[in-house]
Motif scaffolding. Structure first.
Motif, PDB file in Angstrom:
ATOM      1  N   GLY A 159      -1.701  -3.953  -9.136  1.00  0.00           N
ATOM      2  CA  GLY A 159      -2.781  -4.816  -8.690  1.00  0.00           C
ATOM      3  C   GLY A 159      -2.367  -5.598  -7.464  1.00  0.00           C
ATOM      4  N   ALA A 160      -3.321  -5.908  -6.617  1.00  0.00           N
ATOM      5  CA  ALA A 160      -3.055  -6.666  -5.389  1.00  0.00           C
ATOM      6  C   ALA A 160      -4.236  -7.592  -5.144  1.00  0.00           C
ATOM      7  CB  ALA A 160      -2.845  -5.738  -4.199  1.00  0.00           C
ATOM      8  N   ALA A 161      -3.947  -8.870  -4.971  1.00  0.00           N
ATOM      9  CA  ALA A 161      -5.004  -9.862  -4.753  1.00  0.00           C
ATOM     10  C   ALA A 161      -4.651 -10.700  -3.529  1.00  0.00           C
ATOM     11  CB  ALA A 161      -5.159 -10.755  -5.986  1.00  0.00           C
ATOM     12  N   ILE A 162      -5.635 -10.939  -2.715  1.00  0.00           N
ATOM     13  CA  ILE A 162      -5.409 -11.753  -1.515  1.00  0.00           C
ATOM     14  C   ILE A 162      -5.556 -13.235  -1.859  1.00  0.00           C
ATOM     15  CG2 ILE A 162      -6.214  -9.932   0.030  1.00  0.00           C
ATOM     16  CD1 ILE A 162      -8.826 -11.584   0.325  1.00  0.00           C
TER      17      ILE A 162
ATOM     18  N   ALA B 278      -7.678  -6.889   8.235  1.00  0.00           N
ATOM     19  CA  ALA B 278      -7.116  -5.673   7.632  1.00  0.00           C
ATOM     20  C   ALA B 278      -6.537  -5.930   6.237  1.00  0.00           C
ATOM     21  CB  ALA B 278      -6.069  -5.081   8.558  1.00  0.00           C
ATOM     22  N   PRO B 279      -5.716  -6.980   6.023  1.00  0.00           N
ATOM     23  CA  PRO B 279      -5.220  -7.226   4.658  1.00  0.00           C
ATOM     24  C   PRO B 279      -6.326  -7.599   3.673  1.00  0.00           C
ATOM     25  CG  PRO B 279      -3.854  -8.340   6.270  1.00  0.00           C
ATOM     26  CD  PRO B 279      -5.084  -7.884   6.996  1.00  0.00           C
ATOM     27  N   ILE B 280      -7.405  -8.206   4.168  1.00  0.00           N
ATOM     28  CA  ILE B 280      -8.515  -8.571   3.279  1.00  0.00           C
ATOM     29  C   ILE B 280      -9.221  -7.316   2.768  1.00  0.00           C
ATOM     30  CG2 ILE B 280     -10.738  -9.740   3.175  1.00  0.00           C
ATOM     31  CD1 ILE B 280      -9.665 -11.744   5.206  1.00  0.00           C
ATOM     32  N   THR B 281      -9.425  -6.354   3.635  1.00  0.00           N
ATOM     33  CA  THR B 281     -10.130  -5.129   3.251  1.00  0.00           C
ATOM     34  C   THR B 281      -9.239  -4.163   2.475  1.00  0.00           C
ATOM     35  OG1 THR B 281      -9.587  -4.164   5.408  1.00  0.00           O
ATOM     36  CG2 THR B 281     -11.703  -5.304   5.209  1.00  0.00           C
ATOM     37  N   ASP B 282      -7.923  -4.196   2.717  1.00  0.00           N
ATOM     38  CA  ASP B 282      -7.010  -3.280   2.014  1.00  0.00           C
ATOM     39  C   ASP B 282      -5.688  -4.001   1.738  1.00  0.00           C
ATOM     40  OD1 ASP B 282      -5.718  -1.151   0.903  1.00  0.00           O
ATOM     41  OD2 ASP B 282      -5.980   0.203   2.611  1.00  0.00           O
ATOM     42  N   PRO B 283      -5.643  -4.869   0.714  1.00  0.00           N
ATOM     43  CA  PRO B 283      -4.414  -5.616   0.433  1.00  0.00           C
ATOM     44  C   PRO B 283      -3.247  -4.726   0.021  1.00  0.00           C
ATOM     45  CG  PRO B 283      -6.040  -5.942  -1.303  1.00  0.00           C
ATOM     46  CD  PRO B 283      -6.735  -5.238  -0.193  1.00  0.00           C
TER      47      PRO B 283
ATOM     48  N   ALA C 266       0.389  -9.022   8.258  1.00  0.00           N
ATOM     49  CA  ALA C 266      -0.254  -8.979   9.585  1.00  0.00           C
ATOM     50  C   ALA C 266       0.740  -9.469  10.635  1.00  0.00           C
ATOM     51  CB  ALA C 266      -1.520  -9.820   9.595  1.00  0.00           C
ATOM     52  N   PRO C 267       1.738  -8.677  10.951  1.00  0.00           N
ATOM     53  CA  PRO C 267       2.794  -9.141  11.875  1.00  0.00           C
ATOM     54  C   PRO C 267       2.311  -9.431  13.285  1.00  0.00           C
ATOM     55  CG  PRO C 267       2.994  -6.773  11.428  1.00  0.00           C
ATOM     56  CD  PRO C 267       1.967  -7.299  10.483  1.00  0.00           C
ATOM     57  N   ALA C 268       1.184  -8.875  13.692  1.00  0.00           N
ATOM     58  CA  ALA C 268       0.702  -9.086  15.064  1.00  0.00           C
ATOM     59  C   ALA C 268       0.119 -10.473  15.266  1.00  0.00           C
ATOM     60  CB  ALA C 268      -0.341  -8.034  15.422  1.00  0.00           C
ATOM     61  N   VAL C 269      -0.223 -11.168  14.189  1.00  0.00           N
ATOM     62  CA  VAL C 269      -0.905 -12.459  14.320  1.00  0.00           C
ATOM     63  C   VAL C 269      -0.034 -13.478  15.037  1.00  0.00           C
ATOM     64  CG1 VAL C 269      -1.814 -14.423  13.003  1.00  0.00           C
ATOM     65  CG2 VAL C 269      -2.435 -12.092  12.380  1.00  0.00           C
ATOM     66  N   THR C 270       1.262 -13.480  14.775  1.00  0.00           N
ATOM     67  CA  THR C 270       2.127 -14.507  15.376  1.00  0.00           C
ATOM     68  C   THR C 270       2.143 -14.414  16.897  1.00  0.00           C
ATOM     69  OG1 THR C 270       4.368 -15.365  15.456  1.00  0.00           O
ATOM     70  CG2 THR C 270       4.157 -13.032  15.051  1.00  0.00           C
TER      71      THR C 270
ATOM     72  N   THR D 262       2.405 -17.898   8.318  1.00  0.00           N
ATOM     73  CA  THR D 262       3.647 -18.258   7.621  1.00  0.00           C
ATOM     74  C   THR D 262       3.469 -18.339   6.103  1.00  0.00           C
ATOM     75  OG1 THR D 262       3.212 -20.640   7.797  1.00  0.00           O
ATOM     76  CG2 THR D 262       4.370 -19.596   9.631  1.00  0.00           C
ATOM     77  N   GLN D 263       2.238 -18.220   5.609  1.00  0.00           N
ATOM     78  CA  GLN D 263       1.970 -18.395   4.180  1.00  0.00           C
ATOM     79  C   GLN D 263       1.795 -17.053   3.467  1.00  0.00           C
ATOM     80  OE1 GLN D 263       2.185 -21.569   3.103  1.00  0.00           O
ATOM     81  NE2 GLN D 263       2.586 -22.076   5.259  1.00  0.00           N
ATOM     82  N   THR D 264       1.645 -17.129   2.136  1.00  0.00           N
ATOM     83  CA  THR D 264       1.450 -15.930   1.308  1.00  0.00           C
ATOM     84  C   THR D 264       0.023 -15.415   1.453  1.00  0.00           C
ATOM     85  OG1 THR D 264       3.105 -16.658  -0.299  1.00  0.00           O
ATOM     86  CG2 THR D 264       1.498 -15.016  -1.029  1.00  0.00           C
ATOM     87  N   TRP D 265      -0.098 -14.148   1.763  1.00  0.00           N
ATOM     88  CA  TRP D 265      -1.410 -13.537   1.953  1.00  0.00           C
ATOM     89  C   TRP D 265      -1.819 -12.664   0.758  1.00  0.00           C
ATOM     90  CZ3 TRP D 265      -3.440 -11.948   7.370  1.00  0.00           C
ATOM     91  CH2 TRP D 265      -3.266 -13.021   8.256  1.00  0.00           C
TER      92      TRP D 265
END
Length: 211
Positions: A127-130, A96-101, A51-55, A26-29
């Motif tokens: 730019g994209a930062a996790i 997946a978002p950590i390796t390719d934000p 990461a929609p599958a996490v829920t 539910t938070q900002t990734w």
């Protein structure tokens, strides 16, 4: 450690792992800077987009914890395997978002710029930062998988389901009554009660039963 305590700790671990993943979702990734849309040059991408599958996986883990409370030994083993698989799945989805934000934030960028396609979207991302929330989901995944392994290793030690209510039966003939119960004895009144069937037979023969 007793089987009951092991059972409680492992169920709590499944709940904690699933809860962490669901909270993180539910938070900002990802924090993204977009070059093309000046009005929306900075985007905050939540876990529901990255990461929609996490829920769904986290909710399945919560349901699995509930099933563990009433499952028998064989079903516990099956649920333990499922817990491991759920943990691995959450781990992959969160990693997946950590390796390719940039790829994880592509749907949000497309919604703002109207540009579709991985390559085209990447050109619009300055730019994209996790954030740390994907790592929280990863921690939840590891905890969930570890709890599943624990279930597989200790399922036979768990106490079985107990019956809270039991029917009390009267003792069989010739056995002593249970402690705390009164044993009925025949009374003189019962012995002196009139025999209706015997009186009717006497009347049928022409005799007076009151004589």
């Amino acid at each position: 450690m007793t089987g009951r305590r092991v059972k409680l700790l492992l169920i709590l671990a499944v709940l904690a792992g699933s809860g962490l993943a669901l909270l993180a979702w539910t938070q900002t990734w990802v924090e993204v800077d977009v070059t093309e849309a000046a009005a929306a040059s900075h985007l905050s991408v939540t876990g529901s987009t990255a990461a929609p599958a996490v829920t769904a996986l986290a909710l399945a883990g919560l349901a699995l914890a509930g099933a563990l409370t009433i499952a028998g030994p064989v079903i516990r083993g099956v649920l333990g395997v499922l817990a491991v698989l759920l943990g691995v799945s959450v781990f992959i989805a969160a990693l997946a978002p950590i390796t390719d934000p940039a790829a994880a934030s592509a749907p949000a960028v497309t919604a703002v710029t109207g540009v579709a396609g991985q390559d085209a979207v990447r050109t619009d991302i300055a730019g994209a930062a996790i954030t740390f929330w994907p790592w929280i989901a990863v921690a939840g995944a590891v905890l969930l998988a570890a709890a599943g392994v624990g279930v597989l290793l200790t399922a036979r030690r768990w106490p079985g389901p107990t019956r809270r209510y039991q029917t009390r039966f009267a003792p069989a003939e010739g056995t002593a009554p249970a402690a705390g119960t009164a044993r009925s004895e025949p009374t003189d009144a019962a012995a002196d009660a009139p025999d209706a069937v015997g009186d009717w037979d006497q009347l049928s023969r022409g005799d007076d039963p009151t004589a």
